[in-house]
Write an enzyme that holds these catalytic residues in place. Structure first.
Site, mmCIF file in Angstrom:
data_model
loop_
_atom_site.group_PDB
_atom_site.id
_atom_site.type_symbol
_atom_site.label_atom_id
_atom_site.label_comp_id
_atom_site.label_asym_id
_atom_site.label_seq_id
_atom_site.Cartn_x
_atom_site.Cartn_y
_atom_site.Cartn_z
ATOM 1 C CE LYS A 10 -4.342 -1.676 0.367
ATOM 2 N NZ LYS A 10 -4.287 -2.940 1.058
ATOM 3 C CD GLU A 70 -9.921 4.228 0.639
ATOM 4 O OE1 GLU A 70 -9.777 5.464 0.494
ATOM 5 O OE2 GLU A 70 -9.191 3.389 0.071
ATOM 6 C CB SER A 82 -0.013 -8.205 -1.296
ATOM 7 O OG SER A 82 -0.872 -9.054 -0.563
HETATM 8 C C1 LIG Z 1 -5.166 -4.026 0.940
HETATM 9 C C2 LIG Z 1 -4.456 -5.283 0.739
HETATM 10 C C3 LIG Z 1 -4.760 -6.155 -0.333
HETATM 11 C C4 LIG Z 1 -5.899 -5.909 -1.279
HETATM 12 O O1 LIG Z 1 -5.825 -4.742 -2.019
HETATM 13 P P1 LIG Z 1 -5.407 -4.717 -3.556
HETATM 14 O O2 LIG Z 1 -5.670 -3.318 -3.948
HETATM 15 O O3 LIG Z 1 -6.287 -5.694 -4.268
HETATM 16 O O4 LIG Z 1 -3.989 -5.089 -3.645
HETATM 17 C C5 LIG Z 1 -3.988 -7.285 -0.507
HETATM 18 N N1 LIG Z 1 -2.988 -7.592 0.337
HETATM 19 C C6 LIG Z 1 -2.672 -6.791 1.383
HETATM 20 C C7 LIG Z 1 -1.548 -7.198 2.274
HETATM 21 C C8 LIG Z 1 -3.388 -5.620 1.621
HETATM 22 O O5 LIG Z 1 -3.069 -4.849 2.674
#
Ligand SMILES: *Cc1c(COP(=O)(O)O)cnc(C)c1O
Length: 404
Positions: A95, A117, A384
């Site tokens: 993020k 948000e 992610s």
């Molecule tokens: C917010 C989040 C997501 C989902 O958001 P995307 O915009 O689809 O990437 C996925 N993995 C993590 C660790 C997140 O914090």
């Protein structure tokens, strides 16, 4: 499909084929046009790019490693698995790549106040972090239910000096938090920038967020070429709004030999209100500024959703994914809560990495795919985020006992 088409999207109005666009109240048209103009100027300004790259390196900790998961590979007995370690970014997820880009843009536009948000709180923490770093006032909208579920992140945001506003409307989760953020923006347009957290919403957000996140795919591409001297066969990423997935996929769209799978939240299974798999039960609609696949009833009312991971628990998906789905360039599947929890534990035990529950959905699909592919094949999974925020919830689900 003609992949060169995807490279040229969106069009000037922010359309990805029939998806995307700008569906907002009149009062937001001007600020969105202003943001679009400034963003495209910044994108072509070497000074802006230099500044962004400086902070991504020195503050965020990029580039993130592309790590060969040796024991997971051996355990699954098929393709060679690499993990793109977005979990190692400062604040623990991808993020911040986008939050950093947008705060530099806000500064450029002379904005003094930031709003955002947040669902699980990862985007709120990333935003509060960059706001603290540049000394801007920061207000984060978060559903009251999510505030309860993700208390650790609420405390982090407050410690970073942000004001956290719990939203008590409706389902008290992400969708309502976005509504409140948009309401705030309409009221305080002049000095305020809205840092939207995913590749969603009115133009230019989907293209802007994708471009701030494509650093993931650009790095992964260079890293795999260096390590393996060739492109990967398969990319896998989880899809909430879609930002980490499009960030990894985008730089590979023109390579026909690279397959891609996006993994949505299958929750308790594909029945109404039990999941958030928009490509498995969603239909064309408009929600919060854009046109895309949406989970809705016959009257266009947004359906309730469920996922063990708050970050994937949203009724709509980013418009570029809707386009790539229809073009069959990316395949979209889902992992259930149980599959995600199993993948969460497997990665912890085999690799010493506790993933975010969102990322565990991508690992779950890797567990399905890797054994089907030969040992000469290569998979890149986007990790992610890290799982610190999910440890208490996962311990509860799998029934871990405190030592007596
Ligand atoms: C917010 C989040 C997501 C989902 O958001 P995307 O915009 O689809 O990437 C996925 N993995 C993590 C660790 C997140 O914090």
């Amino acid at each position: 499909m003609n992949t060169a088409v995807a490279e040229n999207l969106p069009d000037a109005q922010g359309h990805f084929g029939p998806y995307g666009g700008r569906y907002v109240p009149e009062t937001l048209m001007h600020p969105l046009q202003e943001l679009e103009a400034e963003y495209f100027r910044a994108q072509h300004d070497p000074e802006f790019q230099r500044e962004l790259s400086y902070y991504l390196t020195e503050f965020v900790g990029r580039p993130t490693p592309l790590y060969f998961a040796e024991r997971l590979t051996k355990d699954l007995g098929g393709a060679k698995i690499y993990l793109k370690r977005e979990d190692l970014n400062h604040t623990g997820a991808h993020k911040i790549n986008n939050a950093m880009g947008q705060i530099l843009l806000a500064k450029r536009m002379g904005k003094t106040r930031i709003i955002a948000e947040t669902g699980a709180g990862q985007h709120g923490v990333a935003t509060a972090t960059v706001a603290a770093m540049f000394g801007l006032k920061c207000v984060i909208y978060m559903g009251a239910v999510d505030c309860e579920r993700q208390m650790l992140n609420v405390y982090r945001m407050k410690m970073l000096g942000a004001e956290v506003v719990p939203v008590h409307a409706g389902q008290k989760t992400l969708k309502e938090a976005v509504n409140e953020a948009m309401r705030d923006w309409v009221t305080n347009i002049r000095g305020t920038h809205y840092i939207l957290g995913t590749a969603y919403g009115a133009h230019p957000y989907p293209v802007m967020v994708r471009n701030f996140q494509r650093v993931i795919g650009d790095e992964a591409r260079a890293q795999i070429l260096e390590k393996e001297k060739r492109l990967p066969d398969l990319l896998i990423a989880c899809v909430g709004g879609g930002s980490n997935a499009i960030g990894l996929f985008y730089p590979f769209l023109d390579d026909p030999s690279v397959r891609m799978i996006g993994v949505e939240a299958g929750g308790l299974g594909i029945q109404p209100e039990q999941h958030a798999a928009r490509f498995h039960g969603g239909s064309l609609g408009v929600l919060q500024g854009t046109r895309s696949y949406i989970l809705q009833d016959d009257f266009g009312q947004i359906q309730l959703t469920h996922s063990v991971s708050a970050g994937l628990d949203y009724a709509a998906v980013g418009p570029e994914h809707a386009f790539l789905h229809d073009a069959k360039r990316v395949a979209y599947t889902y992992a259930t809560d149980d599959q995600a929890l199993e993948a969460f534990m497997k990665l912890a035990r085999l690799e010493g990495i506790i993933p975010a529950l969102e990322s565990a959905h991508a690992i779950a699909e890797c567990i399905v795919q890797a054994p089907k592919l030969g040992k000469d094949k290569i998979i890149i999974v986007n990790l992610s985020g890290r799982g610190d925020k999910d440890v208490a919830q996962a311990a509860d689900k799998i029934g871990l006992q405190m030592p007596k």
